[in-house]
Every structure is written in C-alpha cells, then in structure tokens.
Design an enzyme around this catalytic site. Structure first.
Site, short mmCIF file in Angstrom:
data_model
loop_
_atom_site.label_atom_id
_atom_site.label_comp_id
_atom_site.label_asym_id
_atom_site.label_seq_id
_atom_site.Cartn_x
_atom_site.Cartn_y
_atom_site.Cartn_z
N GLY A 98 18.85 -44.49 108.72
CA GLY A 98 18.96 -43.33 110.59
C GLY A 98 19.33 -43.79 111.35
O GLY A 98 19.25 -43.77 112.13
N LYS A 196 33.18 -46.34 106.35
CA LYS A 196 33.20 -47.21 106.17
C LYS A 196 34.02 -47.21 104.48
O LYS A 196 34.27 -46.77 104.56
CB LYS A 196 32.06 -48.05 105.62
CG LYS A 196 31.82 -49.17 104.74
CD LYS A 196 30.85 -49.14 104.28
CE LYS A 196 29.18 -48.77 104.24
NZ LYS A 196 28.68 -50.01 105.41
N1 SAM Z 1 24.83 -45.70 108.69
C1 SAM Z 1 23.06 -45.84 107.66
C2 SAM Z 1 22.02 -46.36 109.04
O1 SAM Z 1 22.23 -46.93 110.05
O2 SAM Z 1 20.67 -46.30 108.38
C3 SAM Z 1 22.86 -46.69 106.76
C4 SAM Z 1 23.75 -46.44 105.47
S1 SAM Z 1 23.70 -46.90 104.35
C5 SAM Z 1 25.06 -48.89 104.06
C6 SAM Z 1 24.30 -45.83 102.62
C7 SAM Z 1 24.28 -44.70 102.13
O3 SAM Z 1 25.03 -43.76 101.56
C8 SAM Z 1 23.29 -44.68 101.47
O4 SAM Z 1 21.56 -44.34 101.44
C9 SAM Z 1 23.47 -44.43 100.37
O5 SAM Z 1 21.87 -44.06 99.47
C10 SAM Z 1 23.85 -43.22 100.66
N2 SAM Z 1 25.03 -42.31 99.62
C11 SAM Z 1 25.91 -42.75 98.73
N3 SAM Z 1 26.68 -42.43 97.85
C12 SAM Z 1 25.70 -40.85 98.60
C13 SAM Z 1 25.95 -39.48 97.84
N4 SAM Z 1 27.24 -39.16 97.03
N5 SAM Z 1 25.89 -38.76 99.10
C14 SAM Z 1 25.07 -39.14 99.89
N6 SAM Z 1 24.88 -40.25 100.77
C15 SAM Z 1 25.76 -41.62 99.76
#
Ligand code: SAM
Length: 241
Positions: A98, A196
């Site tokens: 978050g 990203k």
């Molecule tokens: N931007 C976030 C923050 O500021 O806290 C961090 C995001 S983290 C780098 C990437 C996220 O992408 C992970 O929490 C992962 O669970 C999510 N993710 C990956 N594949 C996904 C999908 N198919 N659907 C939803 N979320 C996904």
C-alpha cells in the site's frame, strides 16, 4: 509539499517505528547490521533480511510511516513527471502493501482503487481488493469501483520470479501488457500511465502501441530502485484518448 503519508490516526494498524540509526540514501550504511538469526534461515532468506536491515530506504520508509520502500519510487516518478494532482482518480495495480496508495492519497488523489493478490490493510480514501488482476472480471470491477475514468493508472505488478529466465520474461511481459491494455481502454483523455518494467523486458510492439496513444513515453529508473535490479518504469503521459 510534505512527503508524509496520511495521518497516523487514520492508520490504526501501523506499528511503532524507531527513527533510522544510520546509513545514507546513496546506499552506504554507516554501520552494517548483521543477521543474528542467519543460522536458522536459508541462505536466500538471510541474504534478503540482511539487505532489508541495511537498506536506507527501508529505514526511511519505516521512520516516515510509509508501508513500503516502493513509496519513494512513486514520489520520484511524480516529482519528475507530475502524474498526481489534487482530485485525481487513480487505479493502482499490484498495490500491496500500500505504499503507492498512501503516496497517491497524500498527494491529493480524491479516489484510489487498487488490486493485489495479497490482502492490504485499509488506507483511508482508497478501496482495495484482494484479487488476481489477470482475471478478466477484475478490470471492469475496478472501473465500477472507481465510478469514473481514471486520470492515472499505476502498475507496480511483479510476480514471484521462478528463476527460469524465459518463464520470468514471459510473466513480466504479460503483466505489463495487461496493465497497458487496461490503461489504454480506460484512461481519461490527458491521463497518465506508469508501470514497472524490466530492462529488455518490453517489446517494440508494446512501446509502439503506447507511443501512438500518448503524447510522450519515457523510461525512468528512480534512485530508490535498487541499482542491481533491472527494474525500470515506463511512464506515458498525455493520453490522446
Ligand atoms: N507498489 C506497491 C507498494 O508501494 O507497496 C508494491 C507492489 S509489489 C512490488 C508488487 C505486487 O504485485 C505484489 O504485492 C504482488 O502480490 C502483486 N501482484 C503480482 N501479480 C499480481 C496479479 N496477477 N494480480 C494482482 N496483484 C499481483
């Protein structure tokens, strides 16, 4: 503008946080912290923990109340490209835990909706769901939750790498393509998309598609993105509709 997350009272589940004890944002720690439990961990877990303990952005995020060090990446992206503005409606794809949601709200977004495979503690002003964005029903659900076209679509989607280069590449690509298609289908005219990507991870087709529909498409590597990571962000601004 102060770079502080939404107020402490708004976040009852936030932990007590100590100020950082050393290190600087160039990545050099004054005193290196060793992992005391290294013997009881796998090598990769000990390595990960050691990196976290000695990462100045992790310490700064804790000290300032951001849920993730990723928050600094969106702050940098916004400072460079002016993505967020007062009253903006924002969709955040891959939003756990978050940090970006906090930044978007703190920078004036009037409404943020987000999705992640993982549960996310509530953030006041945001509506966050636990679901798989690759499920075709989720895009329309996010749009229904937002109730209007977004000004900004953010994607920090990242899968757990499996270590097989080709498989990882395909997974990265498919998440980026899905996020791009969602932005192209739903953004408000003039809107922005930041996602990203990984160096060498996107195809010419994808860039071409974005370049045709946005005034400008740039690559940006925030200082807070680890230097040894091939992570990079694609930022597309001025959606032509
Ligand atoms: N931007 C976030 C923050 O500021 O806290 C961090 C995001 S983290 C780098 C990437 C996220 O992408 C992970 O929490 C992962 O669970 C999510 N993710 C990956 N594949 C996904 C999908 N198919 N659907 C939803 N979320 C996904």
């Amino acid at each position: 503008m102060s770079n502080k997350p939404p107020s402490a009272e708004d976040e009852p589940r936030r932990r007590m946080i100590k100020p950082p004890t050393g290190g600087n944002l160039s990545g050099r720690a004054k005193g290196h912290t060793a992992v005391k439990t290294a013997k009881t961990r796998t090598a990769s877990s000990a390595k990960w923990l050691e990196r976290q303990l000695n990462d100045p952005y992790v310490q700064k995020a804790k000290a300032e109340g951001w849920r993730s060090r990723a928050a600094f990446k969106l702050i940098e992206l916004d400072e460079r490209f002016h993505l967020l503005h007062r009253g903006a409606k924002v969709v955040d794809l891959g939003c756990a835990p978050g940090g970006w949601v906090q930044v978007a709200i703190q920078r004036g977004a009037s409404r943020v909706v987000g999705v992640d495979l993982l549960p996310v503690d509530p953030v006041p002003g945001a509506e966050l769901i636990e679901a798989d964005f690759t499920d075709p029903a989720i895009g329309p659900r996010l749009m229904q939750m937002l109730g209007d076209k977004p000004n900004v679509v953010l994607s920090d989607l990242a899968h757990n790498t499996v270590g097989h280069r080709q498989t990882d590449h395909l997974k990265i690509m498919s998440l980026l393509e899905l996020a791009s298609d969602f932005a192209l289908d739903n953004l408000k005219t003039g809107g922005a998309f930041a996602a990203k990507a990984f160096q060498g991870g996107e195809t010419e087709d994808l860039l071409l598609k974005l370049k045709l529909r946005f005034e400008a498409v740039k690559h940006f590597k925030p200082k807070s993105s680890r230097a040894d990571s091939s992570e990079i962000y694609i930022v597309a601004t001025g959606f032509k509709g």
